[in-house]
Design a protein around this motif. Sequence first.
Motif, short mmCIF file in Angstrom:
data_model
loop_
_atom_site.label_atom_id
_atom_site.label_comp_id
_atom_site.label_asym_id
_atom_site.label_seq_id
_atom_site.Cartn_x
_atom_site.Cartn_y
_atom_site.Cartn_z
N THR A 231 7.08 -9.77 -3.64
CA THR A 231 7.83 -9.04 -4.66
C THR A 231 8.74 -8.00 -4.00
N ILE A 232 9.83 -7.69 -4.66
CA ILE A 232 10.81 -6.75 -4.14
C ILE A 232 10.39 -5.30 -4.37
N GLU A 233 9.57 -5.05 -5.38
CA GLU A 233 9.25 -3.68 -5.78
C GLU A 233 8.75 -2.79 -4.64
N PRO A 234 7.78 -3.25 -3.83
CA PRO A 234 7.29 -2.36 -2.77
C PRO A 234 8.36 -1.94 -1.78
N PHE A 235 9.32 -2.81 -1.52
CA PHE A 235 10.39 -2.51 -0.57
C PHE A 235 11.35 -1.46 -1.15
N VAL A 236 11.69 -1.60 -2.43
CA VAL A 236 12.59 -0.64 -3.05
C VAL A 236 11.91 0.71 -3.19
N GLN A 237 10.66 0.71 -3.61
CA GLN A 237 9.92 1.97 -3.73
C GLN A 237 9.80 2.66 -2.38
N ALA A 238 9.52 1.89 -1.34
CA ALA A 238 9.40 2.47 0.00
C ALA A 238 10.74 3.03 0.46
N ALA A 239 11.83 2.31 0.18
CA ALA A 239 13.15 2.80 0.56
C ALA A 239 13.46 4.11 -0.14
N ARG B 56 0.83 -1.21 0.00
CA ARG B 56 0.00 0.00 0.00
C ARG B 56 0.86 1.26 0.00
N GLY B 57 2.16 1.09 -0.18
CA GLY B 57 3.07 2.22 -0.19
C GLY B 57 3.64 2.49 1.19
N LEU B 58 4.57 3.41 1.26
CA LEU B 58 5.18 3.81 2.52
C LEU B 58 4.24 4.75 3.26
#
Length: 240
Positions: free
Chosen positions: A141-149, A103-105
């Motif tokens: 998936t890795i995408e939410p973690f990278v986007q949040a970072a 759901r995003g950061l």
Amino acid sequence: MPELEVTQDAVLRGQVAFRQPRRGYRVNVDSILLAAFAVAGGRIGTTLDLGAGVGALSLLVHHLKGGRSFVLVERDAPLLALAKLNLRDARIDATYFAHDLERGLPAILRASADLVVSNPPYFDARSARTRSVGGASRVGTIEPFVQAAARALKGPRARAAFVYPARELTRLLTCAERAGLVPKRLRLVHANEQSSARVALVELRRARPGGLDVLPPLFEWIARGKRSAELHQLLGEEER
């Protein structure tokens, strides 16, 4: 819902103790490798632990280099409850968010972190390998973690440190590029000198492309049943 069965465990010769579920994903050497890699990259300040689980990464970062404050984000409420107990016992002040990064950061965490650390899911839900891994925390998936970072980093000197399977490194770096992050430090971890890399330790920043520092490889074993000197040191063990 049945009560979660918990064990009391410790790493680094008992200096970092924590509770964790008896079944499912268990804290392992990857968290120790990532914490050591992360703290070697510079100042700590505020540390954001994405997908924090039981808080092992935050405990390790604090043990190795202190840090001003810690923020933990975890979607699994029982794991987050254990993280609160673990950090309380270690006398670490922290803020906690029960939140799914899909759901995003959380907006309040944007541009808040000097250091982001994450031991994210290793296995895509569509992979056949998911049937053999321990717990839902390893699948995703890795995408939410990278986007949040990317959204959490304060500025060009802030950094995000990830551990991820070496065979999937392209996926991590592609996600980083989409999020506006650039790899600045990279270290590959091998079981031994004859093995392909097992995991990659990667530091990402909001910065100009280029300037990647590829560190010497880390070998975990030098012979059957004999750890390398560096791994002994990282684990806080005496060589035998």
